[in-house]
Structures are given as structure tokens and as C-alpha cells.
Write a protein that holds these residues in place. Structure first.
Motif, PDB file in Angstrom:
ATOM      1  N   SER A 220       0.831  -1.197   0.000  1.00 48.77           N
ATOM      2  CA  SER A 220       0.000   0.000   0.000  1.00 48.77           C
ATOM      3  C   SER A 220       0.873   1.257   0.000  1.00 48.77           C
ATOM      4  O   SER A 220       0.540   2.256  -0.642  1.00 48.77           O
ATOM      5  CB  SER A 220      -0.950   0.002   1.200  1.00 48.77           C
ATOM      6  OG  SER A 220      -0.236  -0.073   2.414  1.00 48.77           O
ATOM      7  N   LEU A 223       2.284   1.618  -3.532  1.00 49.60           N
ATOM      8  CA  LEU A 223       1.251   2.135  -4.430  1.00 49.60           C
ATOM      9  C   LEU A 223       1.000   3.622  -4.198  1.00 49.60           C
ATOM     10  O   LEU A 223       0.745   4.376  -5.142  1.00 49.60           O
ATOM     11  CB  LEU A 223      -0.046   1.347  -4.238  1.00 49.60           C
ATOM     12  CG  LEU A 223      -0.059  -0.074  -4.813  1.00 49.60           C
ATOM     13  CD1 LEU A 223      -1.197  -0.885  -4.212  1.00 49.60           C
ATOM     14  CD2 LEU A 223      -0.189  -0.030  -6.325  1.00 49.60           C
ATOM     15  N   ALA A 244       1.058   0.000 -10.152  1.00 50.98           N
ATOM     16  CA  ALA A 244      -0.093  -0.898 -10.006  1.00 50.98           C
ATOM     17  C   ALA A 244       0.133  -2.206 -10.744  1.00 50.98           C
ATOM     18  O   ALA A 244      -0.156  -3.291 -10.224  1.00 50.98           O
ATOM     19  CB  ALA A 244      -1.355  -0.208 -10.504  1.00 50.98           C
ATOM     20  N   ASP A 248       0.794  -5.917  -8.879  1.00 58.40           N
ATOM     21  CA  ASP A 248      -0.074  -7.038  -9.238  1.00 58.40           C
ATOM     22  C   ASP A 248       0.757  -8.223  -9.725  1.00 58.40           C
ATOM     23  O   ASP A 248       0.495  -9.371  -9.356  1.00 58.40           O
ATOM     24  CB  ASP A 248      -1.072  -6.601 -10.311  1.00 58.40           C
ATOM     25  CG  ASP A 248      -2.094  -7.675 -10.623  1.00 58.40           C
ATOM     26  OD1 ASP A 248      -2.859  -8.043  -9.709  1.00 58.40           O
ATOM     27  OD2 ASP A 248      -2.128  -8.162 -11.768  1.00 58.40           O
ATOM     28  N   SER A 322      -4.921  -8.278  -3.169  1.00 56.48           N
ATOM     29  CA  SER A 322      -3.866  -8.416  -4.174  1.00 56.48           C
ATOM     30  C   SER A 322      -3.278  -7.064  -4.568  1.00 56.48           C
ATOM     31  O   SER A 322      -2.229  -7.009  -5.212  1.00 56.48           O
ATOM     32  CB  SER A 322      -4.410  -9.128  -5.416  1.00 56.48           C
ATOM     33  OG  SER A 322      -5.471  -8.384  -5.986  1.00 56.48           O
ATOM     34  N   HIS A 323      -3.949  -5.965  -4.187  1.00 53.42           N
ATOM     35  CA  HIS A 323      -3.431  -4.634  -4.476  1.00 53.42           C
ATOM     36  C   HIS A 323      -2.733  -4.016  -3.262  1.00 53.42           C
ATOM     37  O   HIS A 323      -2.433  -2.817  -3.239  1.00 53.42           O
ATOM     38  CB  HIS A 323      -4.566  -3.714  -4.938  1.00 53.42           C
ATOM     39  CG  HIS A 323      -5.168  -4.126  -6.240  1.00 53.42           C
ATOM     40  ND1 HIS A 323      -4.499  -4.055  -7.434  1.00 53.42           N
ATOM     41  CD2 HIS A 323      -6.387  -4.656  -6.535  1.00 53.42           C
ATOM     42  CE1 HIS A 323      -5.263  -4.492  -8.412  1.00 53.42           C
ATOM     43  NE2 HIS A 323      -6.413  -4.867  -7.891  1.00 53.42           N
TER      44      HIS A 323
END
Length: 420
Positions: A220, A223, A244, A248, A322-323
């Protein structure tokens, strides 16, 4: 070239493993060795073969003002790459071109002299960066305020706790305004409040147009802060892509071992106080699963070894999408009764197991992290991408509609419908 901050060309770094350092020898031993040429040559060949490429043919460029993430498993070569870029170690082959002053936070204590006070280390680090004294003085109060160690600023840093050390080290690295900031897993240490401060400051640094290289297991954070990310595995650069896409790819590649993760001896420091052995996803019969059904309960089991009695240990999981979005955190001593009965864990092999109820998770791919720590005292082990698994939503609430349900949770909630 004027827009380039870092240029890496076919970079390689090799380490010798398993070879011992030669001790001082007597004259008799030296003479006798001359009559053992074949034996000596054999030993040299044996030692030469005991090597590992921590980095292997890595090439990339970073432009000025770019914020680049670097992700990979433990032992992938991320920290070695940053140490080469920061000139802490020299490459075995290839070249690195760096344009600008580099501020590094590679690990707790890097760049600090233990005998010097916090104040003296701030000025020392600024001098190493090529800053003038008045430049450092203009930032001094801001550094001390951020680090929250004002009371101990004139105390030798060897007397600091690891948390104080890290706070000051990060404050120095972020506030002395290097053109290039290199940060390695600063979020793995420290409490939640400190982590939020670090993220906020790094976001400010990025907005100021400075170049940032950021290694983290916190997807996180990757990202949120970075534009592009490198994925490294076993010393090789597998992918460079928008963050992103890279995250992934990383979270969906090679994380599972058919529903379990088994740590190999070469992945873990065997002298550590806490040694993880395995993490497994189990159904209600104890079978290992890679895909669980949303409508059925399952368990997460952690097997580990404790090498000496440990006080206040808590072993727990992070559940992420998954993110990289956190779903929940849970520790095996969250229950006050278990906290009281397991105040000290003796040496031995343990299992910690948690049950996840049916009708809890939505369909999709999830990632499990493992943490073993004593709250605000010490982190014994931390791996935010230990194991990945899938959830099949077949039969879950609302499946009569084909639309995708938003969010990671899909509980079976009880509704009442009344006509008024």
C-alpha cells in the motif's frame, strides 16, 4: 543526460559464501603449505565455487524527480542494489552513474557514529552530503522536532533505543535535502504513528521534485508513493512497470507453494531468536488448500521455532488484498487470557493457528504476511508477502446477481424487510 539522476549498466555483485578467513600462520605452517600445492589449489577451487550473485546483469535508469519503488522477496537483492547505489559497497561488474547528493537510510545505524551524540551525527551527515554548516543549522530544529529525541540530542547515539535511532536517522536522511533519497524498508520498524509520519514526509519529498528510491514490503505504501516499480528476484530484474501493474505481477507470481510457504534455511538467519518454518492454509479437515471457498471456514497455521525463552512475543498475520490494501491484522495473544498465559515462551517448536469463519471474505486473491514481535520493543521477523491464496465466491451471498461486489469482505448479514 541532464535529466538522468541514476544510470545502472549491467550491474553485478557477487559474494563469497562459506569460505573462512585465514588465520595467522607460523613459519612451519607456511613452509609445509609449499609442499601441498595440489591440496591448496583444490581448496581455492572449492572456495571459488562457493559464491552467490546477489545482483546479476541489472540495468535501468531513473530520471530526476522520479519516485521509483523496488519490491522483491527477502534475499532478492534489493538491499544490495541500494548499498551499491549509495556507495556502501562496490559492484563486482558493471557500472553505476549517480548525478547528485545521495541521502541513504539503509538500516538502523547506517551512517551514524555510535560514540557521537545525536547533534554531532546530524552535522556529520550533513558534512558528508557536502552541506555547509549554516545549511545544516537551518534544518536542525526541524530534524529534532520530527525525530522527537530532543531530550537525548546531546547523548551518544549508542545509548539510543532502536526506535530512537531510527527516528533520528530517518529525520536526517529526509530533511537534509539530498537530490536523491534512498530508503530501505523504514516502515518495518517503529510504531504506527511513526510509520505515518515517515510516509507523509516521503510524500512531501517526492512532491518537491527530488528523486526517491523506496524499498518496502508494504504494497500500500509502494502504491501510494511511487510512480513506477522494479520487481527483483534472485538478483535479476524481472520487470519495470507502472506501480499498479508491478505490484499485481509481484503479488501473483510465485508466492504460493500449493497453499503453504516453507522457509528454507538459507532464507532465514539461523541465529535468530525466532525462526519461521512454515505457513499453511488448511480446510476444516486439515488439508492444505491454495483456493478456499467463501462459504466454508478455513484456518491459517504458522509453525515456528523459538531458540531461547522470549518474553512478550506475539505471532500474527496481516491479510491484504492483491493490491496491497490491508484487510485485517490479528495476533495470537490478542485474547487477554492468552496474553497472560503466554507471557514467556520457552525454547521449542510451536504452532499458532487462527480460524477464519465462513461467509467472511469476498472472492479474489489475497496475500498473507507474517509478523513476530514484542510490542514497541523488538521485531523478530516480518514478511508482508509470505503466502498468497484465492477465495472462490461460489454460493456466497448475492450470487444471484452477476455484478461484482466491491470490497474484500462478503459477510452473510441478516436483514429484515417490513412493510410499514
Amino acid at each position: 543526460m541532464t535529466h538522468t539522476a541514476i544510470k545502472v549498466n549491467h550491474l553485478g555483485k557477487k559474494y563469497m559464501i562459506g569460505s573462512s578467513v585465514n588465520a595467522y600462520r607460523t613459519l612451519r605452517e607456511t613452509v609445509s603449505e609449499q609442499f601441498s600445492v595440489n591440496k591448496k589449489r583444490s581448496a581455492v577451487l572449492k572456495n571459488a565455487s562457493e559464491s552467490i550473485w546477489a545482483l546479476n546483469d541489472v540495468s535501468f535508469e531513473v530520471n530526476k524527480g522520479e519516485v521509483l519503488g523496488i519490491v522483491g522477496r527477502n534475499g532478492a537483492g534489493k538491499s544490495t542494489l541500494l548499498k551499491v547505489l549509495s556507495r556502501v559497497t562496490e559492484p563486482t561488474r558493471g557500472s553505476v552513474e549517480v548525478y547528485g547528493r545521495v541521502g541513504s537510510l539503509l538500516e538502523v545505524g547506517t551512517g551514524f557514529h555510535p560514540e557521537l551524540t545525536g547533534r554531532e551525527n546530524i552535522f556529520l551527515n550533513g558534512a558528508i552530503l557536502g552541506m555547509r554548516r549554516n545549511e545544516i543549522e537551518s534544518k536542525f530544529d526541524e530534524i529534532v522536532a520530527f525525530s522527537e529525541v530532543e531530550k537525548f540530542i546531546d547523548t551518544p547515539v549508542k545509548r539510543y533505543s532502536s526506535g530512537m535511532y531510527l527516528r533520528l536517522a530517518f529525520a536526517v536522511a529526509a530533511h537534509l535535502e539530498p537530490e536523491i533519497l534512498v530508503v530501505d524498508e523504514v516502515l518495518a520498524v517503529g510504531d504506527a504513528e511513526f510509520q505515518r509520519k515517515c510516509l507523509g514526509k516521503m510524500s512531501d519529498v517526492a512532491k518537491q521534485g527530488r528523486t526517491v528510491l523506496f524499498v518496502s514490503h508494504n504494497m500500500s505504501a509502494i502504491l501510494r508513493l511511487t510512480e513506477e516499480t522494479l520487481v527483483i528476484d534472485k538478483g535479476n530484474l524481472l520487470l519495470r512497470a507502472p506501480t499498479a501493474e508491478a505490484v499485481d505481477y509481484y503479488l501473483s507470481s510465485g508466492l504460493t507453494q500449493e497453499g503453504q510457504r516453507i522457509w528454507q534455511p538459507n532464507e532465514i538467519d539461523q541465529k535468530s531468536q525466532f525462526i519461521p518454518t512454515a505457513m499453511r492454509i488448511l480446510d476444516k479437515k486439515g488439508n492444505i488448500l491454495e483456493t478456499v471457498r467463501s462459504t466454508e471456514p478455513f484456518s491459517i497455521e504458522v509453525e515456528y521455532q523459538i531458540r531461547k525463552p522470549t518474553k512478550g512475543l506475539r505471532v500474527g498475520i496481516y491479510l491484504l488484498t492483491s493490491h496491497g490494501e490491508f484487510v485485517l491484522t490479528s495476533f495470537d495473544t490478542d485474547d487477554p487470557i492468552k496474553f497472560d498465559t503466554h507471557t514467556v515462551r520457552d525454547e521449542g517448536v510451536y504452532h499458532s493457528k487462527v480460524n477464519i469463519p465462513a461467509n467472511f471474505l469476498n472472492g479474489g486473491r489475497y496475500v498473507l504476511g507474517l509478523n513476530a514481535s514484542s510490542y514497541r520493543i523488538k521485531t523478530y521477523f516480518h514478511d508482508e508477502q509470505a503466502l498468497a491464496f484465492n477465495v472462490d465466491p461460489s454460493g456466497a451471498p448475492g450470487m444471484q446477481w452477476p455484478e461484482s461486489r466491491l470490497g474484500p469482505l462478503r459477510p452473510a448479514l441478516k436483514w429484515e424487510i417490513k412493510k410499514i
